[in-house]
Design a protein around this motif. Structure first.
Motif, PDB file in Angstrom:
ATOM      1  N   TYR A   1       0.828  -1.197   0.000  1.00 52.77           N
ATOM      2  CA  TYR A   1       0.000   0.000   0.000  1.00 52.77           C
ATOM      3  C   TYR A   1       0.866   1.251   0.000  1.00 52.77           C
TER       4      TYR A   1
ATOM      5  N   LEU B   1       0.280  -4.598   3.885  1.00 54.50           N
ATOM      6  CA  LEU B   1      -0.998  -5.299   3.888  1.00 54.50           C
ATOM      7  C   LEU B   1      -0.789  -6.675   4.507  1.00 54.50           C
TER       8      LEU B   1
ATOM      9  N   ALA C   1      -5.992  -6.792   4.107  1.00 51.23           N
ATOM     10  CA  ALA C   1      -6.289  -5.570   4.859  1.00 51.23           C
ATOM     11  C   ALA C   1      -4.987  -4.933   5.315  1.00 51.23           C
ATOM     12  N   SER C   2      -5.093  -3.711   5.752  1.00 59.13           N
ATOM     13  CA  SER C   2      -3.937  -2.999   6.272  1.00 59.13           C
ATOM     14  C   SER C   2      -4.175  -2.692   7.736  1.00 59.13           C
ATOM     15  N   THR C   3      -3.099  -2.642   8.520  1.00 58.89           N
ATOM     16  CA  THR C   3      -3.258  -2.210   9.902  1.00 58.89           C
ATOM     17  C   THR C   3      -3.482  -0.713   9.955  1.00 58.89           C
ATOM     18  N   GLY C   4      -3.263  -0.042   8.830  1.00 57.06           N
ATOM     19  CA  GLY C   4      -3.466   1.392   8.780  1.00 57.06           C
ATOM     20  C   GLY C   4      -2.266   2.193   9.236  1.00 57.06           C
ATOM     21  N   GLU C   5      -1.223   1.531   9.756  1.00 51.95           N
ATOM     22  CA  GLU C   5      -0.044   2.261  10.219  1.00 51.95           C
ATOM     23  C   GLU C   5       0.760   2.715   9.006  1.00 51.95           C
ATOM     24  N   LEU C   6       0.927   3.999   8.891  1.00 56.43           N
ATOM     25  CA  LEU C   6       1.594   4.576   7.737  1.00 56.43           C
ATOM     26  C   LEU C   6       3.024   4.977   8.055  1.00 56.43           C
TER      27      LEU C   6
ATOM     28  N   PHE D   1       5.947   7.439   6.631  1.00 52.19           N
ATOM     29  CA  PHE D   1       5.974   8.641   5.800  1.00 52.19           C
ATOM     30  C   PHE D   1       7.365   8.986   5.305  1.00 52.19           C
ATOM     31  N   GLY D   2       7.404   9.589   4.120  1.00 52.95           N
ATOM     32  CA  GLY D   2       8.601  10.251   3.656  1.00 52.95           C
ATOM     33  C   GLY D   2       8.758  11.591   4.361  1.00 52.95           C
TER      34      GLY D   2
ATOM     35  N   TYR E   1      -9.847   2.033  13.242  1.00 48.63           N
ATOM     36  CA  TYR E   1      -8.566   2.059  13.924  1.00 48.63           C
ATOM     37  C   TYR E   1      -8.249   3.527  14.213  1.00 48.63           C
TER      38      TYR E   1
ATOM     39  N   PHE F   1      -5.210   6.463  15.560  1.00 46.83           N
ATOM     40  CA  PHE F   1      -3.770   6.704  15.589  1.00 46.83           C
ATOM     41  C   PHE F   1      -3.475   8.125  16.084  1.00 46.83           C
TER      42      PHE F   1
ATOM     43  N   TYR G   1      -0.078  10.584  15.380  1.00 48.57           N
ATOM     44  CA  TYR G   1       1.212  10.769  14.740  1.00 48.57           C
ATOM     45  C   TYR G   1       1.820  12.079  15.244  1.00 48.57           C
TER      46      TYR G   1
ATOM     47  N   SER H   1      -8.772   5.367  10.596  1.00 50.35           N
ATOM     48  CA  SER H   1      -8.898   4.635   9.336  1.00 50.35           C
ATOM     49  C   SER H   1      -9.967   3.567   9.487  1.00 50.35           C
TER      50      SER H   1
ATOM     51  N   GLY I   1     -10.325  -1.760   6.975  1.00 53.50           N
ATOM     52  CA  GLY I   1      -9.519  -2.233   5.861  1.00 53.50           C
ATOM     53  C   GLY I   1      -8.190  -1.499   5.799  1.00 53.50           C
ATOM     54  N   GLY I   2      -8.151  -0.309   6.401  1.00 53.50           N
ATOM     55  CA  GLY I   2      -6.919   0.457   6.486  1.00 53.50           C
ATOM     56  C   GLY I   2      -6.552   1.219   5.235  1.00 53.50           C
TER      57      GLY I   2
END
Lengths: 117, 113
Positions: free
Chosen positions: A31, A96, A101-106, A108-109, B32, B34, B36, B94, B97-98
């Motif tokens: 993702y 993913l 699915a994704s845990t949603g933890e992003l 970043f650059g 979810y 978060f 940051y 989110s 599904g994220g």
């Protein structure tokens, strides 16, 4: 070192001159997503991609294009930049998990500050 | 659709004092949550996250947050702040599904000596 790399970090351009902001990640994340950050508005999603050749619009896609030909790269293209696209842009990626699915933890650059005159 | 409201745009606080940054969200589905942090001239990095389970979540740098489903809140707290905590903090939500993450407008924490 795990990272998301954006280039250029700073760019000043003129209205109508096509530009590309590159984004590359070395974490094998499926993702990837682009955001723009404007004062008082937080981050708004432009486009995202769930895997190679799979992209979808975010909340503010007008005036932008993306492509995902390789897993690690997700460039942001401004075909004809305008002054209202002056902003700070962030690329992010996420893993993913099983089931898609994704845990949603992003991750970043460091951001690309774009000024369009 | 989801939305996130950070109730304070700026929070000045003295060093070693406690701080709470407030975040409320709305969503018709389970989410979810978060927090940051963004230090000057840097990208965002994850402080903590709530996916499920215990409603009190501990993160890095001594921060913690509590998920309150009935009040749809996810406030961030630290019992004693340092000068180095000066940064902008973003609450985000989110879907499960994220794929779509919505960010709040941010809270600028300014720690004074």
């Amino acid at each position: 070192e795990a990272q998301v790399t954006q280039n250029p970090r700073y760019l000043i351009t003129v209205t109508g001159k096509k530009l590309t902001v590159t984004c590359s990640q070395n974490m094998n994340h499926e993702y990837m997503s682009w955001y723009r950050q404007d004062p008082g508005l937080g981050l708004r999603q432009i486009y995202y991609s769930m895997n190679v050749e799979v992209t979808d619009k975010g909340d503010v896609p007008e005036g932008y294009k993306v492509s995902r030909k390789e897993k690690r790269n997700f460039p942001l293209i401004l075909e004809s930049p305008s002054p209202n696209q002056t902003s700070l842009y962030f690329c992010a990626s996420s893993l993913l998990v099983v089931g898609g699915a994704s845990t949603g933890e992003l991750f970043f650059g460091e951001g690309s500050r774009l000024t369009v005159l | 659709a989801q939305s996130v409201t950070q109730l304070d745009s700026q929070v000045p606080v003295f060093e070693e004092a406690p701080v709470e940054l407030r975040c409320n969200y709305s969503s018709s589905v389970s989410v979810y949550l978060f927090w940051y942090v963004q230090y000057p001239n840097q990208g965002l990095q994850l402080l903590l996250k709530y996916l499920s389970g215990s409603t009190l979540v501990k993160g890095i740098n001594g921060f913690e947050a509590e998920f309150n489903k009935s009040q749809t809140s996810f406030h961030l707290r630290k019992p004693s702040v340092h000068i180095s905590d000066t940064a902008e903090y973003f609450c985000a939500v989110s879907d499960r599904g994220g794929f779509k993450t919505i960010f709040g407008a941010g809270t600028r924490l300014f720690v004074k000596a």
